[in-house]
Motif scaffolding. Structure first.
Motif, PDB file in Angstrom:
ATOM      1  N   SER A 150     -21.601   0.709 -29.285  1.00 18.41           N
ATOM      2  CA  SER A 150     -22.466  -0.465 -29.270  1.00 18.41           C
ATOM      3  C   SER A 150     -22.018  -1.529 -28.277  1.00 18.41           C
ATOM      4  CB  SER A 150     -22.541  -1.094 -30.677  1.00 18.41           C
ATOM      5  OG  SER A 150     -21.229  -1.436 -31.128  1.00 18.41           O
ATOM      6  N   MET A 195     -26.583   2.577 -24.234  1.00 23.58           N
ATOM      7  CA  MET A 195     -26.123   3.747 -23.483  1.00 23.58           C
ATOM      8  C   MET A 195     -27.261   4.757 -23.365  1.00 23.58           C
ATOM      9  SD  MET A 195     -23.173   6.573 -24.396  1.00 23.58           S
ATOM     10  CE  MET A 195     -21.767   5.536 -24.065  1.00 23.58           C
ATOM     11  N   LYS A 196     -27.483   5.241 -22.149  1.00 22.52           N
ATOM     12  CA  LYS A 196     -28.478   6.293 -21.935  1.00 22.52           C
ATOM     13  C   LYS A 196     -27.793   7.652 -22.084  1.00 22.52           C
ATOM     14  CE  LYS A 196     -31.741   3.891 -18.897  1.00 22.52           C
ATOM     15  NZ  LYS A 196     -31.211   2.554 -19.101  1.00 22.52           N
ATOM     16  N   THR A 197     -28.550   8.627 -22.561  1.00 26.54           N
ATOM     17  CA  THR A 197     -28.006   9.968 -22.738  1.00 26.54           C
ATOM     18  C   THR A 197     -28.804  10.951 -21.905  1.00 26.54           C
ATOM     19  OG1 THR A 197     -29.411  10.250 -24.698  1.00 26.54           O
ATOM     20  CG2 THR A 197     -27.136   9.527 -25.052  1.00 26.54           C
ATOM     21  N   SER A 203     -17.143   7.978 -27.308  1.00 23.98           N
ATOM     22  CA  SER A 203     -17.206   6.553 -27.643  1.00 23.98           C
ATOM     23  C   SER A 203     -15.821   5.924 -27.638  1.00 23.98           C
ATOM     24  CB  SER A 203     -17.858   6.374 -29.015  1.00 23.98           C
ATOM     25  OG  SER A 203     -19.194   6.817 -28.997  1.00 23.98           O
ATOM     26  N   GLN A 263     -24.141   5.638 -19.145  1.00 24.57           N
ATOM     27  CA  GLN A 263     -24.870   6.901 -19.296  1.00 24.57           C
ATOM     28  C   GLN A 263     -23.889   8.041 -19.491  1.00 24.57           C
ATOM     29  OE1 GLN A 263     -28.289   7.440 -16.707  1.00 24.57           O
ATOM     30  NE2 GLN A 263     -27.800   9.597 -16.404  1.00 24.57           N
ATOM     31  N   LYS A 294     -24.935   6.142 -29.672  1.00 29.84           N
ATOM     32  CA  LYS A 294     -25.304   4.806 -29.216  1.00 29.84           C
ATOM     33  C   LYS A 294     -24.802   3.726 -30.168  1.00 29.84           C
ATOM     34  CE  LYS A 294     -29.307   6.455 -26.614  1.00 29.84           C
ATOM     35  NZ  LYS A 294     -30.765   6.406 -26.395  1.00 29.84           N
TER      36      LYS A 294
END
Length: 345
Positions: free
Chosen positions: A342, A1-3, A307, A316, A338
């Motif tokens: 997962s 996952m991009k933040t 999550s 993202q 992240k």
């Protein structure tokens, strides 16, 4: 996952420093939205003081500009950032396009499809020398001479991420875009029952795989700072939900939850001349509605709830830390997010 994190929180004068801080803190994306500022200038400033993070508009209003003017600024930012720019586009709504920007409106999904096709045709001219010949219903681009053709920069075309609320625009994102940005006025249920099926339909139509599209996290995500007046913060969020809930273009989200009457009451208030109408509209958003649309709480609470709601579904998420949050604390929270998510592609 991009933040990701938005660059404008600290003000235009501090955008470069904010972007450098975000990169140090471990974020993957620094974003700029077209709200009360131009969306591109902050990213030009951010490009100067960063080397790793992607720089994205989330979003720039497509129909406020022609494809040619958009192509130039996006191409420049792609060159300036060394290939780190992401062009996030949205349509806005008819009143804003016609009355605020003074531009034409009509068939937004069809127009956006053509807009993206035109952008890529223009970039193709600049990067391959193939003359642009885009002649569509809404846009016509058939002239490009050497004087006005930028030299190839070697970084390729910027990815195009498309904002969407309804199924029609979401399907279009699945067909032609590199990313999908669900509107903040969305819920976990709407995302699962309406957005994702429409995205899959679009992908299937184009013979594409889900991995080809970056899907952003929907909903409003807000982190409270220690010592914040939480009631005041929630009041602000109620106002945000009320503002979007009053807009006819977004009523489908409320309809799915059986809140049609709420939309009707919000919309009726929004068109009155009463100076206190926005406060009165916020009063209509109860805790159930608020918490359905918003993820809010401490940094740890927000990462855990994001999550829980969207792990395995999105690629993202943008989380805005309170001002002054130490970079090590942010890094730890992003790593935790992240790890918790997962299952995300």
């Amino acid at each position: 996952m991009k933040t990701g994190v938005h660059a404008f929180e600290a003000g235009i004068a501090d955008v470069a420093a904010c972007a450098a801080w975000a990169e140090e803190a471990g974020y993957d994306v620094v974003a700029s939205a077209e709200v009360d500022h131009d969306p591109f200038l902050p990213l030009a400033l951010a490009a100067r003081d960063t080397s790793r993070v992607r720089l994205a508009t989330t979003i720039a209003v497509a129909f406020a500009r022609t494809p040619m003017t958009m192509a130039y600024v996006a191409n420049d930012l792609q060159a300036l950032s060394g290939g780190r720019f992401v062009l996030g586009l949205g349509t806005q709504t008819k009143p804003h396009i016609t009355r605020r920007f003074g531009m034409p409106w009509g068939r937004p999904a069809a127009r956006m499809r053509e807009y993206i096709t035109a952008l890529r045709a223009i970039w193709d001219d600049w990067n391959t020398g193939r003359p642009v010949r885009h002649e569509g219903e809404h846009y016509r681009h058939t002239l490009m001479t050497a004087t006005f053709r930028p030299a190839p920069h070697g970084h390729g075309n910027p990815p195009i991420h498309l904002a969407a609320v309804g199924p029609l625009m979401t399907r279009l994102a699945g067909e032609v875009a590199d990313g999908l940005i669900p509107h903040g006025f969305s819920t976990e249920r709407y995302f699962r029952e309406v957005t994702l099926p429409a995205l899959e339909e679009g992908l299937a139509r184009a013979g594409r795989d889900r991995s080809e599209v970056t899907v952003h996290c929907p909903g409003f995500v807000h982190v409270h700072a220690p010592g914040d007046d939480v009631d005041a913060q929630r009041r602000m969020l109620r106002g945000r939900v009320a503002f979007y809930g009053s807009t006819p273009a977004y009523r489908g989200v409320l309809d799915l939850h059986g809140w049609q009457e709420l939309h009707e009451r919000l919309h009726a208030l929004s068109v009155t001349p009463d100076e206190d109408r926005w406060d009165r509209m916020a009063d209509l958003v109860d805790d159930e509605v608020l918490d359905t649309f918003c993820v809010s709480g401490s940094l740890a609470e927000v990462t855990a709830e994001v999550s829980r709601r969207f792990g395995g579904l999105v690629d993202q998420v943008h989380i805005q830390p309170p001002a002054g949050t130490p970079a090590p604390e942010i890094r730890a929270a992003l790593v935790s997010l992240k790890n918790q998510a997962s299952g995300v592609r």
